[in-house]
Write a protein that holds these residues in place. Sequence first.
Motif, short mmCIF file in Angstrom:
data_model
loop_
_atom_site.label_atom_id
_atom_site.label_comp_id
_atom_site.label_asym_id
_atom_site.label_seq_id
_atom_site.Cartn_x
_atom_site.Cartn_y
_atom_site.Cartn_z
N UNK A 31 0.83 -1.21 0.00
CA UNK A 31 0.00 0.00 0.00
C UNK A 31 0.86 1.26 0.00
N UNK A 32 1.96 1.25 0.75
CA UNK A 32 2.82 2.43 0.82
C UNK A 32 3.50 2.69 -0.52
N UNK A 33 3.88 1.63 -1.23
CA UNK A 33 4.56 1.84 -2.51
C UNK A 33 3.59 2.27 -3.60
N UNK A 34 2.30 1.96 -3.44
CA UNK A 34 1.35 2.37 -4.47
C UNK A 34 0.82 3.78 -4.25
N UNK A 35 1.06 4.36 -3.07
CA UNK A 35 0.59 5.72 -2.80
C UNK A 35 1.46 6.72 -3.55
N UNK A 36 0.87 7.83 -3.90
CA UNK A 36 1.59 8.88 -4.60
C UNK A 36 2.03 9.92 -3.57
N UNK A 37 3.24 9.76 -3.05
CA UNK A 37 3.73 10.70 -2.05
C UNK A 37 4.21 12.00 -2.69
N UNK A 38 4.45 11.97 -3.98
CA UNK A 38 4.97 13.15 -4.68
C UNK A 38 3.84 13.98 -5.28
#
Length: 115
Positions: A31-38
């Motif tokens: 889930x954390x890798x699929x989120x768009x933090x940028x």
Amino acid sequence: MAKAERHSNPFGWILLGALVGAIATAGVLLMASSMNFNRGYEEGPTEIRTAADDAAAAAAAARPTPVATAPKPEQPAPAAVAPAPAEQPTVDAQMADDAAAAGMTSRAGSEQPTN
């Protein structure tokens, strides 16, 4: 039935807990890798300019003004100076030992005894 529960092996519960923990960790990482933090990064300016950048650009664009130099007065040729005779410094035995210990054997005079 109480006797069976009292003497049960906890290895099964440990294995089940490790398995559930590994699955939960993998889920959180997915889930954390699929989120768009940028988010918003692409929408922002392509370059962040500061006052120093603007000053450097202005200084590079400005043409330097030629500075007129005054003609140098003719200087008389210096008189030939006779070189002073090179004197060999006196090196005592202690100084030669210190130089040899410091690895400066080329500076120590070879004519002096080194004990």
